[in-house]
Write a protein that holds these residues in place. Structure first.
Motif, PDB file in Angstrom:
ATOM      1  N   ASP A 117      44.625  28.815 -18.584  1.00 19.75           N
ATOM      2  CA  ASP A 117      43.339  29.511 -18.579  1.00 19.75           C
ATOM      3  C   ASP A 117      42.658  29.369 -17.223  1.00 19.75           C
ATOM      4  O   ASP A 117      42.559  28.261 -16.675  1.00 19.75           O
ATOM      5  N   VAL A 118      42.179  30.500 -16.696  1.00 18.69           N
ATOM      6  CA  VAL A 118      41.559  30.496 -15.373  1.00 18.69           C
ATOM      7  C   VAL A 118      40.140  29.957 -15.480  1.00 18.69           C
ATOM      8  O   VAL A 118      39.500  30.032 -16.535  1.00 18.69           O
ATOM      9  N   PRO A 119      39.620  29.397 -14.386  1.00 17.19           N
ATOM     10  CA  PRO A 119      38.251  28.877 -14.396  1.00 17.19           C
ATOM     11  C   PRO A 119      37.215  29.962 -14.677  1.00 17.19           C
ATOM     12  O   PRO A 119      37.365  31.110 -14.249  1.00 17.19           O
ATOM     13  N   THR A 120      36.169  29.570 -15.395  1.00 14.45           N
ATOM     14  CA  THR A 120      35.043  30.460 -15.689  1.00 14.45           C
ATOM     15  C   THR A 120      33.751  29.658 -15.549  1.00 14.45           C
ATOM     16  O   THR A 120      33.003  29.491 -16.521  1.00 14.45           O
ATOM     17  N   PRO A 121      33.468  29.146 -14.367  1.00 11.41           N
ATOM     18  CA  PRO A 121      32.343  28.212 -14.221  1.00 11.41           C
ATOM     19  C   PRO A 121      30.984  28.874 -14.462  1.00 11.41           C
ATOM     20  O   PRO A 121      30.798  30.045 -14.157  1.00 11.41           O
ATOM     21  N   VAL A 122      30.061  28.060 -14.998  1.00  7.57           N
ATOM     22  CA  VAL A 122      28.710  28.558 -15.249  1.00  7.57           C
ATOM     23  C   VAL A 122      27.639  27.722 -14.546  1.00  7.57           C
ATOM     24  O   VAL A 122      26.457  28.030 -14.663  1.00  7.57           O
ATOM     25  N   HIS A 123      28.048  26.667 -13.847  1.00  7.44           N
ATOM     26  CA  HIS A 123      27.069  25.896 -13.086  1.00  7.44           C
ATOM     27  C   HIS A 123      27.705  25.447 -11.777  1.00  7.44           C
ATOM     28  O   HIS A 123      28.929  25.554 -11.584  1.00  7.44           O
ATOM     29  N   PRO A 124      26.920  24.958 -10.816  1.00  7.37           N
ATOM     30  CA  PRO A 124      27.431  24.662  -9.473  1.00  7.37           C
ATOM     31  C   PRO A 124      28.583  23.660  -9.436  1.00  7.37           C
ATOM     32  O   PRO A 124      29.535  23.843  -8.668  1.00  7.37           O
ATOM     33  N   TYR A 125      28.508  22.609 -10.260  1.00  3.47           N
ATOM     34  CA  TYR A 125      29.599  21.630 -10.242  1.00  3.47           C
ATOM     35  C   TYR A 125      30.905  22.259 -10.711  1.00  3.47           C
ATOM     36  O   TYR A 125      31.970  22.055 -10.110  1.00  3.47           O
ATOM     37  N   GLY A 126      30.843  23.036 -11.786  1.00  2.00           N
ATOM     38  CA  GLY A 126      32.037  23.723 -12.259  1.00  2.00           C
ATOM     39  C   GLY A 126      32.594  24.675 -11.223  1.00  2.00           C
ATOM     40  O   GLY A 126      33.809  24.793 -11.048  1.00  2.00           O
ATOM     41  N   ALA A 127      31.690  25.361 -10.511  1.00  2.00           N
ATOM     42  CA  ALA A 127      32.135  26.278  -9.455  1.00  2.00           C
ATOM     43  C   ALA A 127      32.813  25.510  -8.322  1.00  2.00           C
ATOM     44  O   ALA A 127      33.818  25.975  -7.763  1.00  2.00           O
ATOM     45  N   ALA A 128      32.279  24.337  -7.995  1.00  2.45           N
ATOM     46  CA  ALA A 128      32.887  23.524  -6.938  1.00  2.45           C
ATOM     47  C   ALA A 128      34.271  23.037  -7.344  1.00  2.45           C
ATOM     48  O   ALA A 128      35.212  23.036  -6.537  1.00  2.45           O
ATOM     49  N   LYS A 129      34.437  22.640  -8.603  1.00  2.30           N
ATOM     50  CA  LYS A 129      35.755  22.204  -9.077  1.00  2.30           C
ATOM     51  C   LYS A 129      36.743  23.374  -9.098  1.00  2.30           C
ATOM     52  O   LYS A 129      37.922  23.204  -8.776  1.00  2.30           O
ATOM     53  N   ALA A 130      36.258  24.566  -9.450  1.00  5.79           N
ATOM     54  CA  ALA A 130      37.124  25.740  -9.426  1.00  5.79           C
ATOM     55  C   ALA A 130      37.541  26.083  -8.007  1.00  5.79           C
ATOM     56  O   ALA A 130      38.711  26.415  -7.745  1.00  5.79           O
ATOM     57  N   ALA A 131      36.591  26.003  -7.084  1.00  2.00           N
ATOM     58  CA  ALA A 131      36.900  26.271  -5.676  1.00  2.00           C
ATOM     59  C   ALA A 131      37.904  25.253  -5.138  1.00  2.00           C
ATOM     60  O   ALA A 131      38.803  25.606  -4.359  1.00  2.00           O
ATOM     61  N   ALA A 132      37.757  24.011  -5.555  1.00  2.00           N
ATOM     62  CA  ALA A 132      38.693  22.967  -5.123  1.00  2.00           C
ATOM     63  C   ALA A 132      40.105  23.298  -5.585  1.00  2.00           C
ATOM     64  O   ALA A 132      41.066  23.199  -4.813  1.00  2.00           O
ATOM     65  N   GLU A 133      40.246  23.702  -6.844  1.00  2.00           N
ATOM     66  CA  GLU A 133      41.570  24.071  -7.345  1.00  2.00           C
ATOM     67  C   GLU A 133      42.162  25.238  -6.555  1.00  2.00           C
ATOM     68  O   GLU A 133      43.350  25.224  -6.202  1.00  2.00           O
ATOM     69  N   THR A 134      41.342  26.230  -6.298  1.00  2.00           N
ATOM     70  CA  THR A 134      41.825  27.403  -5.556  1.00  2.00           C
ATOM     71  C   THR A 134      42.320  27.000  -4.181  1.00  2.00           C
ATOM     72  O   THR A 134      43.393  27.444  -3.730  1.00  2.00           O
ATOM     73  N   ALA A 135      41.560  26.155  -3.505  1.00  2.38           N
ATOM     74  CA  ALA A 135      41.943  25.708  -2.170  1.00  2.38           C
ATOM     75  C   ALA A 135      43.238  24.905  -2.205  1.00  2.38           C
ATOM     76  O   ALA A 135      44.147  25.124  -1.393  1.00  2.38           O
ATOM     77  N   VAL A 136      43.331  23.978  -3.153  1.00  2.95           N
ATOM     78  CA  VAL A 136      44.520  23.128  -3.239  1.00  2.95           C
ATOM     79  C   VAL A 136      45.761  23.969  -3.526  1.00  2.95           C
ATOM     80  O   VAL A 136      46.812  23.792  -2.899  1.00  2.95           O
ATOM     81  N   ARG A 137      45.655  24.912  -4.447  1.00  2.00           N
ATOM     82  CA  ARG A 137      46.816  25.745  -4.796  1.00  2.00           C
ATOM     83  C   ARG A 137      47.223  26.651  -3.641  1.00  2.00           C
ATOM     84  O   ARG A 137      48.419  26.922  -3.448  1.00  2.00           O
ATOM     85  N   ALA A 138      46.250  27.123  -2.878  1.00  2.00           N
ATOM     86  CA  ALA A 138      46.566  27.988  -1.740  1.00  2.00           C
ATOM     87  C   ALA A 138      47.282  27.210  -0.640  1.00  2.00           C
ATOM     88  O   ALA A 138      48.224  27.712  -0.016  1.00  2.00           O
ATOM     89  N   VAL A 139      46.843  25.986  -0.410  1.00  2.00           N
ATOM     90  CA  VAL A 139      47.433  25.159   0.650  1.00  2.00           C
ATOM     91  C   VAL A 139      48.782  24.600   0.225  1.00  2.00           C
ATOM     92  O   VAL A 139      49.738  24.583   0.997  1.00  2.00           O
ATOM     93  N   ASP A 140      48.853  24.122  -1.022  1.00  2.00           N
ATOM     94  CA  ASP A 140      50.063  23.446  -1.498  1.00  2.00           C
ATOM     95  C   ASP A 140      50.399  23.910  -2.913  1.00  2.00           C
ATOM     96  O   ASP A 140      49.935  23.327  -3.903  1.00  2.00           O
ATOM     97  N   PRO A 141      51.204  24.955  -3.053  1.00  3.31           N
ATOM     98  CA  PRO A 141      51.569  25.458  -4.384  1.00  3.31           C
ATOM     99  C   PRO A 141      52.288  24.427  -5.244  1.00  3.31           C
ATOM    100  O   PRO A 141      52.351  24.571  -6.466  1.00  3.31           O
ATOM    101  N   GLY A 142      52.819  23.379  -4.629  1.00  2.00           N
ATOM    102  CA  GLY A 142      53.523  22.348  -5.386  1.00  2.00           C
ATOM    103  C   GLY A 142      52.624  21.239  -5.886  1.00  2.00           C
ATOM    104  O   GLY A 142      53.094  20.329  -6.589  1.00  2.00           O
ATOM    105  N   ALA A 143      51.343  21.295  -5.552  1.00  2.00           N
ATOM    106  CA  ALA A 143      50.414  20.255  -6.001  1.00  2.00           C
ATOM    107  C   ALA A 143      50.173  20.358  -7.503  1.00  2.00           C
ATOM    108  O   ALA A 143      50.180  21.445  -8.080  1.00  2.00           O
ATOM    109  N   LEU A 144      49.934  19.218  -8.118  1.00  2.00           N
ATOM    110  CA  LEU A 144      49.610  19.169  -9.540  1.00  2.00           C
ATOM    111  C   LEU A 144      48.104  19.021  -9.696  1.00  2.00           C
ATOM    112  O   LEU A 144      47.482  18.155  -9.065  1.00  2.00           O
TER     113      LEU A 144
END
Length: 269
Positions: A117-144
């Motif tokens: 399930d893709v992120p659906t954040p509704v507050h700033p902290y959730g948005a920051a965690k979603a952005a973190a995931e996006t960044a990590v996956r873009a940089v390192d597709p092998g990251a868990l």
């Protein structure tokens, strides 16, 4: 294994360090302000918002694996940008990366959330965690990306919040459900997942959903105190906009792990 734990002075980071040292790994643990107090861990001060400092540390340590646990609830630079800096530096040195994410990136719904399930954040902290995931996956597709829920255990902010509510110093929501996981179970799962080739999001949370208020009642029973003074409300009653029912389906992780993720009733019932 030569392991780097980013956020080693935090509740989860410290437990990862303790278990990793006990397992015979060489552990370097970073901290920002509170010192690392785990015997056998080499402490390194690090500001993860400083990309050059992150790169210098990882280039110097050259870890086989990195467990990234840091967060700051109201700080985008730490939660989102810091995660990106760690991912870039880990990829440059060829380190396996396990990034700790959160159920806070979901908006809440009646049905459980799966790993995909893709992120659906509704507050700033959730948005920051979603952005973190996006960044990590873009940089390192092998990251868990380990998505977890409320982390409990002695010293947990979640348990202290319950005790504060029982003493009338805080309030717990009756309509906000989560899947609490014990810190020792989560740390063991993270270390077990390190040598695997699993990538992308993986839910690792407790098997039982409970409301915040319900958790307070369980803590009262566990501590042997009267729950009559427990202060509760609803999200709407508090005038807030935040996720209500966020239940993580951790079936895939449960099937993969030797570590048993204990339910909240077993832990505090």
């Amino acid at each position: 294994m030569n392991l780097l734990v980013v956020g080693a002075s935090g509740f989860l980071g410290a437990e990862v360090c303790r278990q990793a040292v006990a397992a015979g790994h060489r552990v370097v643990g970073t901290y920002h302000s509170a010192a690392v107090a785990v015997p056998g861990v080499a402490p390194r001060r690090l500001d993860i918002t400083n990309r050059a400092a992150v790169r210098a540390l990882l280039t110097g340590v050259r870890p086989d694996a990195v467990v990234a646990t840091p967060y700051r609830y109201d700080d985008w630079a730490v939660t989102a940008d810091g995660a990106a800096h760690i991912a870039v530096a880990a990829a440059e040195v060829g380190a396996r990366l396990v990034h700790l994410s959160s159920d806070a990136l979901h908006a809440g719904r009646p049905t459980p959330y799966t790993d995909d399930d893709v992120p659906t954040p509704v507050h700033p902290y959730g948005a920051a965690k979603a952005a973190a995931e996006t960044a990590v996956r873009a940089v390192d597709p092998g990251a868990l990306l380990v998505r977890t829920s409320l982390i409990v255990g002695e010293g947990s902010k979640q348990i202290q919040l319950c005790r504060d509510a029982l003493a009338g110093r805080a309030v717990l929501f009756t309509d906000e459900a989560r899947c609490p996981v014990h810190v020792s179970d989560l740390a063991a799962a993270v270390l077990e997942l390190l040598p695997t080739e699993l990538a992308g999001p993986l839910n690792v949370a407790g098997p039982e959903a409970v409301s915040r208020a319900g958790l307070g009642l369980l803590v009262a029973r566990h501590d042997g105190v009267d729950a009559g003074g427990l202060k509760t409300t609803t999200i709407a009653g508090a005038g807030l906009h935040r996720p209500a029912q966020v239940v993580l389906d951790s079936a895939r992780a449960t099937g993969l792990l030797r570590t048993r993720l204990r339910g909240i009733t077993e832990l505090y019932g």
